[in-house]
Design a protein around this motif. Sequence first.
Motif, PDB file in Angstrom:
ATOM      1  N   SER A   1       0.822  -1.210   0.000  1.00 15.51           N
ATOM      2  CA  SER A   1       0.000   0.000   0.000  1.00 15.51           C
ATOM      3  C   SER A   1       0.855   1.258   0.000  1.00 15.51           C
ATOM      4  O   SER A   1       2.038   1.229   0.352  1.00 15.51           O
ATOM      5  N   ARG A   2       0.225   2.368  -0.365  1.00  8.48           N
ATOM      6  CA  ARG A   2       0.841   3.677  -0.204  1.00  8.48           C
ATOM      7  C   ARG A   2       0.654   4.140   1.245  1.00  8.48           C
ATOM      8  O   ARG A   2      -0.252   3.658   1.938  1.00  8.48           O
TER       9      ARG A   2
ATOM     10  N   ALA B   1      -7.627  -0.996  -8.185  1.00  2.00           N
ATOM     11  CA  ALA B   1      -6.238  -1.296  -7.828  1.00  2.00           C
ATOM     12  C   ALA B   1      -5.313  -0.190  -8.308  1.00  2.00           C
ATOM     13  O   ALA B   1      -4.327   0.146  -7.634  1.00  2.00           O
ATOM     14  N   PHE B   2      -5.607   0.394  -9.466  1.00  3.52           N
ATOM     15  CA  PHE B   2      -4.784   1.486  -9.965  1.00  3.52           C
ATOM     16  C   PHE B   2      -4.883   2.698  -9.053  1.00  3.52           C
ATOM     17  O   PHE B   2      -3.880   3.295  -8.662  1.00  3.52           O
ATOM     18  N   HIS B   3      -6.109   3.081  -8.699  1.00  2.01           N
ATOM     19  CA  HIS B   3      -6.285   4.282  -7.888  1.00  2.01           C
ATOM     20  C   HIS B   3      -5.824   4.079  -6.444  1.00  2.01           C
ATOM     21  O   HIS B   3      -5.559   5.043  -5.737  1.00  2.01           O
ATOM     22  N   ALA B   4      -5.712   2.832  -5.991  1.00  8.22           N
ATOM     23  CA  ALA B   4      -5.210   2.581  -4.637  1.00  8.22           C
ATOM     24  C   ALA B   4      -3.779   3.064  -4.475  1.00  8.22           C
ATOM     25  O   ALA B   4      -3.360   3.417  -3.370  1.00  8.22           O
ATOM     26  N   LYS B   5      -3.011   3.099  -5.574  1.00  7.13           N
ATOM     27  CA  LYS B   5      -1.616   3.537  -5.501  1.00  7.13           C
ATOM     28  C   LYS B   5      -1.360   4.817  -6.282  1.00  7.13           C
ATOM     29  O   LYS B   5      -0.222   5.243  -6.429  1.00  7.13           O
ATOM     30  N   ALA B   6      -2.415   5.451  -6.777  1.00  4.67           N
ATOM     31  CA  ALA B   6      -2.258   6.686  -7.547  1.00  4.67           C
ATOM     32  C   ALA B   6      -1.905   7.843  -6.613  1.00  4.67           C
ATOM     33  O   ALA B   6      -2.172   7.810  -5.408  1.00  4.67           O
TER      34      ALA B   6
ATOM     35  N   THR C   1      -2.164  11.730  -5.105  1.00  5.96           N
ATOM     36  CA  THR C   1      -3.313  12.559  -4.747  1.00  5.96           C
ATOM     37  C   THR C   1      -3.774  13.402  -5.931  1.00  5.96           C
ATOM     38  O   THR C   1      -4.978  13.571  -6.159  1.00  5.96           O
ATOM     39  N   ALA C   2      -2.829  13.949  -6.693  1.00  4.81           N
ATOM     40  CA  ALA C   2      -3.194  14.759  -7.855  1.00  4.81           C
ATOM     41  C   ALA C   2      -3.975  13.931  -8.874  1.00  4.81           C
ATOM     42  O   ALA C   2      -4.950  14.410  -9.473  1.00  4.81           O
ATOM     43  N   THR C   3      -3.581  12.669  -9.060  1.00  2.61           N
ATOM     44  CA  THR C   3      -4.302  11.793  -9.984  1.00  2.61           C
ATOM     45  C   THR C   3      -5.700  11.488  -9.479  1.00  2.61           C
ATOM     46  O   THR C   3      -6.673  11.473 -10.248  1.00  2.61           O
ATOM     47  N   LEU C   4      -5.826  11.249  -8.180  1.00  2.36           N
ATOM     48  CA  LEU C   4      -7.152  10.971  -7.612  1.00  2.36           C
ATOM     49  C   LEU C   4      -8.086  12.162  -7.823  1.00  2.36           C
ATOM     50  O   LEU C   4      -9.266  11.981  -8.159  1.00  2.36           O
ATOM     51  N   ARG C   5      -7.553  13.364  -7.629  1.00  7.39           N
ATOM     52  CA  ARG C   5      -8.398  14.544  -7.852  1.00  7.39           C
ATOM     53  C   ARG C   5      -8.803  14.643  -9.318  1.00  7.39           C
ATOM     54  O   ARG C   5      -9.956  14.931  -9.638  1.00  7.39           O
ATOM     55  N   ALA C   6      -7.851  14.448 -10.220  1.00  4.72           N
ATOM     56  CA  ALA C   6      -8.142  14.600 -11.647  1.00  4.72           C
ATOM     57  C   ALA C   6      -9.129  13.551 -12.150  1.00  4.72           C
ATOM     58  O   ALA C   6      -9.999  13.853 -12.978  1.00  4.72           O
ATOM     59  N   HIS C   7      -9.013  12.311 -11.654  1.00  4.48           N
ATOM     60  CA  HIS C   7      -9.858  11.234 -12.151  1.00  4.48           C
ATOM     61  C   HIS C   7     -11.218  11.165 -11.458  1.00  4.48           C
ATOM     62  O   HIS C   7     -12.236  10.842 -12.099  1.00  4.48           O
ATOM     63  N   LEU C   8     -11.229  11.426 -10.139  1.00  2.68           N
ATOM     64  CA  LEU C   8     -12.423  11.111  -9.347  1.00  2.68           C
ATOM     65  C   LEU C   8     -13.126  12.319  -8.746  1.00  2.68           C
ATOM     66  O   LEU C   8     -14.341  12.262  -8.510  1.00  2.68           O
TER      67      LEU C   8
END
Length: 465
Positions: free
Chosen positions: A182-183, A409-414, A416-423
């Motif tokens: 995990s991250r 599984a991808f977003h579990a290790k993405a 924070t910037a990616t989580l904001r952009a995607h979700l």
Amino acid sequence: MQVSHTSAAVSAAFDDPNLIAQAGLVPVMRLAERCGLPRLVTEKVKLTRVTNGAGAAADAKVTSIVAGMVAGADSIDDLDVLRHGAMPAMFAGIRAPSTLGTFLRAFTHGHALQLHAVHRRFLGALAAHTPLLPGADQMAFIDVDSTHKRVYGRTKQGAEYGRFKGIRTLHPLLATVCTPQSRPVIAGVRMRRGKAADSRGAPKFVSEALTTAAEAGCTGTRILRADSQFYNAGVIAACRRAGAHFSITTGMNPSIKRAVLSIPGRAWQQITYPTAMPDPDTGELISDAEVAEIPAYTAFAGRKKSERVTARLIVRRVRDLAKPAVVGEQGELFPVWRYHPFFTDNPAPMLRAEREHRHHAVVEQVIADSKASALAHLPSGHFNANAAWLTLWAMAYNLLRATGALTSAFHAKATTATLRAHLIHVPARLARSARRITLHLPHNWRWQHAWTHLFDTVHAPPEPG
């Protein structure tokens, strides 16, 4: 790509009351509610003695700040990102930035400690409701580090000239928890004045972080990792009281130096880094190193017997490329080494223990994330308001990590910037029919299946029991 119409044929107007720009806040804040964040704030945070109503509705104010940070706010004024379009129809209890600023300035040291209690229990609830720390029942790493955050303005309480000449800073301390799968998430934070020593309050902070990790499901092997500023008897004693292992960089004090130089040449084992690292002095890439250990090294020998600790001293050495080789008595060239020792009772084999200790650098990712988001500014002149802001950022960070873990599984290790952009930063239009609200999201959104999975999961009825 180009605009499909001439500028004369395009117009813009901010006039649609049914649009929201961060539709991802709907499932994220539903997850926060299911994990009991409003209830925890109501139970723990008691600003009853504060005048002018600043302490009223603390749950709504805390969740407003956390939601704003999830959306990317890095100052009190930026929290106004929650008050646009149809957001008041989607969320109840949104507070204005001025109200939230008054709320934060009402905090005392005791109220900041109450908020820490909310953070600890909220992390435990997130870990129980989401796969936030997979494998925590087998192994978990608790990483402790400090950082300096530059601040501006001479009236900011606690800001002092510390490590960096001519730069006024505050000095946050943080602890993260991660597993091999995990991250990291944040187990604890403390705000300190700029001149505070790196290890000030570290033993107590380490004890709390280890307890928080256990409450978050880390019931297997726990290993505390830290840099040399935390190499002291108090930190190691705190680990042993909590039943945890330690892995702490020591630096090259005279006792360590004598021990390292006594290691025979045949004891060194060569390793190759999976990715080359730059030499700090020359910038050249380093791919190779050597590792050896002293199985029984007694640390703190100058202290009373009960405070001495005997454990493993593992040393990694790399060529010092900034210095030429030394000519020996018979004309041989001997390389100059740079040594990196650490003290540990990790029971793993030497090379694995060294690799796990080196992974302590993962905490730097969390520090970098903080300074690129909510800690880009410490927004208040009041020390305790900034301490509360730091803790609220930790909650928002953990909430985003739990959101990613629940999504894919991808977003579990993405990041924070990616989580904001995607979700999170997903626009939506609200439509009302038969007392129901429907979110109409963009057609062909690249991550629509992940977003839908998250939305359906957090809105599903709770599992029985």
